[in-house]
Design an enzyme around this catalytic site. Structure first.
Site, PDB file in Angstrom:
ATOM      1  CB  SER A   7      -0.966  -0.039   1.190  1.00  0.00           C
ATOM      2  OG  SER A   7      -1.969   0.919   1.011  1.00  0.00           O
ATOM      3  CG  MET A   8       0.147   5.078   2.006  1.00  0.00           C
ATOM      4  SD  MET A   8       0.098   6.406   3.217  1.00  0.00           S
ATOM      5  CE  MET A   8      -1.576   7.036   2.937  1.00  0.00           C
ATOM      6  CD1 TRP A  11      -4.089   4.636  -1.766  1.00  0.00           C
ATOM      7  CD2 TRP A  11      -2.439   6.059  -1.195  1.00  0.00           C
ATOM      8  NE1 TRP A  11      -4.656   5.862  -1.523  1.00  0.00           N
ATOM      9  CE2 TRP A  11      -3.679   6.762  -1.181  1.00  0.00           C
ATOM     10  CE3 TRP A  11      -1.275   6.754  -0.875  1.00  0.00           C
ATOM     11  CZ2 TRP A  11      -3.766   8.114  -0.832  1.00  0.00           C
ATOM     12  CZ3 TRP A  11      -1.358   8.105  -0.545  1.00  0.00           C
ATOM     13  CH2 TRP A  11      -2.599   8.765  -0.526  1.00  0.00           C
ATOM     14  CG  ASP A  13      -6.906  -2.200  -3.478  1.00  0.00           C
ATOM     15  OD1 ASP A  13      -7.539  -1.440  -2.711  1.00  0.00           O
ATOM     16  OD2 ASP A  13      -5.666  -2.319  -3.446  1.00  0.00           O
ATOM     17  CG  HIS A  45      -5.675  -2.063   0.167  1.00  0.00           C
ATOM     18  ND1 HIS A  45      -4.864  -1.555  -0.828  1.00  0.00           N
ATOM     19  CD2 HIS A  45      -5.240  -1.497   1.337  1.00  0.00           C
ATOM     20  CE1 HIS A  45      -3.986  -0.716  -0.287  1.00  0.00           C
ATOM     21  NE2 HIS A  45      -4.194  -0.666   1.023  1.00  0.00           N
TER      22      HIS A  45
HETATM   23  O1  9J3 Z   1      -1.207   2.167   3.075  1.00  0.00           O
HETATM   24  C1  9J3 Z   1      -2.384   2.119   2.726  1.00  0.00           C
HETATM   25  O2  9J3 Z   1      -3.176   1.202   3.069  1.00  0.00           O
HETATM   26  C2  9J3 Z   1      -2.868   3.289   1.897  1.00  0.00           C
HETATM   27  C3  9J3 Z   1      -4.323   3.319   1.712  1.00  0.00           C
HETATM   28  C4  9J3 Z   1      -4.969   4.450   2.492  1.00  0.00           C
HETATM   29  O3  9J3 Z   1      -5.422   4.261   3.573  1.00  0.00           O
HETATM   30  O4  9J3 Z   1      -4.975   5.670   1.873  1.00  0.00           O
HETATM   31  C5  9J3 Z   1      -5.870   6.628   2.392  1.00  0.00           C
HETATM   32  C6  9J3 Z   1      -5.157   7.874   2.728  1.00  0.00           C
END
Ligand code: 9J3
Ligand code: ZN
Length: 309
Positions: free
Chosen positions: A178-179, A203, A224, A256
Site C-alpha cells: 500500500s503506502m 497507493w 481493491d 487491498h
Molecule cells: O497504506 C495504505 O493502506 C494506503 C491506503 C490508504 O489508507 O490511503 C488513504 C489515505
C-alpha cells in the site's frame, strides 16, 4: 570463469605419492591439467557462470512451497538503535557456506506495523535472501517518507547490522504494501542502483513513474477499493518506461489486504523477480516468460520477458 565450490578440480589422487621429479612430474602435471580442464568444461561447471546464483534449480513446486531450501534465522532491530526508520526484523539464511546474499527491505502500509508483512520474511529468506521487514517512524508516514525509510533500512542492513557481512551490498531491492508499495516506487526513483522493486497493492498520489530504471513488478488486486487498480497499480505500471523490465500482476478475487497474509501467487512471482534481477538468476526466467496466463489466482498479467543481462 569461476569454479563452483563443489567442483574444485583434484590435481592429486588421494593416497598417491606427492613427490615427483623430472620428466615424470611434467607428464603428471599435463595429465592433471587435462583432468582439471575436463572438470571445468563438465556439466557441473555451469553454476559458476553466475557468481550470484544461490540454491538448487527451481521448480514450480519449490517456488510455491511455504519454505525454500535455506534454514532461516531472525534478529530483532530495536527502533531505539537506529535512525531514519522504525526498526524491524531481519530474516536471513542461517548458513554462511553459500557466501553472501542479496537483500530486500519491506515496508508496511498506512496505520500498519511490521507484523502485517512479516510472512514475507521467512518465505523469501528461505529462498536465499536477507529480508528486513521494517516498522516506519510513525504509522501515518506517507509514501515519500516510506521510500526514504526503506533506503535507510537498507543502509543500516549493509553498513551496521549484525548480518552486514552476509550481504552483497550491490544487490538490493525494495518491497512494500500500500503506502509502503508507493514507498518502494519512491525508493527506486531516488536510488537507481536498486536491482528490484515489488510494490504490493501500492497507493500513491503520484501516478507517473517514468524516472524508474529498476526492474519493477507491481501487484494489484481486482477487488481493491482502497487503492483501486484503475487509479493506482495500473497507471503506475503503464507509466514505467516501456523498455524497462516491468510487469503487472493483478490478483484474482483479492482485496487491498491480500498481501497481508501468506499468499502463494505473491510469493512465487516475487521470488522469481528477486532471483532474476537481484541474483541475475536466469533459471527463474521460466516462471516469468512466456508471461503467466490468467487463471484461478491471476486476473491479468502484463509485462515483458526479462531482457538479457
Ligand atoms: O497504506 C495504505 O493502506 C494506503 C491506503 C490508504 O489508507 O490511503 C488513504 C489515505
Ligand atoms: Zn511521477
Amino acid at each position: 570463469m569461476q569454479l563452483h565450490p563443489h567442483s574444485t578440480p583434484r590435481t592429486h589422487a588421494p593416497g598417491a605419492p606427492r613427490r615427483r621429479t623430472g620428466r615424470l612430474a611434467g607428464a603428471a602435471a599435463a595429465f592433471a591439467a587435462v583432468v582439471a580442464l575436463g572438470t571445468l568444461t563438465g556439466p557441473s561447471a555451469h553454476a559458476a557462470d553466475n557468481p550470484y546464483e544461490r540454491g538448487p534449480a527451481p521448480t514450480t513446486a519449490t517456488i510455491e512451497a511455504l519454505r525454500g531450501p535455506y534454514a532461516v534465522s531472525q534478529t530483532s532491530v530495536s527502533s531505539l538503535s537506529v535512525t531514519g526508520f522504525g526498526g524491524g526484523t531481519i530474516y536471513y539464511p542461517t548458513s554462511t557456506s553459500d557466501g553472501t546474499f542479496g537483500a530486500v527491505a519491506v515496508s508496511p502500509g498506512y496505520t500498519a506495523y511490521e507484523s502485517s508483512i512479516a510472512w514475507l520474511g521467512p518465505r523469501l529468506a528461505s529462498q536465499g535472501f536477507v529480508v528486513f521487514t521494517i516498522d516506519t517512524l510513525t504509522t501515518l508516514d506517507q509514501p515519500d517518507s516510506r521510500g526514504r525509510q526503506l533506503l535507510a533500512a537498507l543502509d543500516y542492513l549493509t553498513e551496521r547490522s549484525s548480518v552486514r557481512g552476509r550481504i552483497d551490498a550491490g544487490r538490493l531491492g525494495v518491497m512494500g504494501h500500500s503506502m509502503g508499495g508507493g514507498g518502494s516506487l519512491e525508493a527506486a526513483k531516488s536510488r537507481p542502483a536498486l536491482q528490484a522493486a515489488i510494490p504490493l497493492t501500492p497507493w500513491n498520489l503520484d501516478k507517473t513513474w517514468p524516472e524508474i530504471t529498476t526492474p519493477t513488478l507491481i501487484f494489484g488486486a481486482d477487488g481493491d477499493t482502497i487503492a483501486p487498480v484503475a487509479s493506482h497499480a495500473e497507471p503506475f505500471y503503464s507509466s514505467l518506461p516501456s523498455p524497462l523490465d516491468r510487469a503487472y500482476l493483478e490478483l484474482n478475487s483479492a482485496t487491498h489486504f491480500t498481501p497481508n497474509s501468506s499468499n502463494t501467487t505473491i510469493a512465487k512471482y516475487s521470488i522469481s523477480w528477486l532471483k532474476r534481477f537481484i541474483d541475475d538468476d536466469t533459471r527463474y526466467e521460466q516462471f516469468l516468460c512466456p508471461l503467466p496466463r490468467p487463471g484461478l489466482t491471476i486476473e491479468e498479467y502484463r509485462g515483458n520477458c526479462p531482457h538479457t543481462s
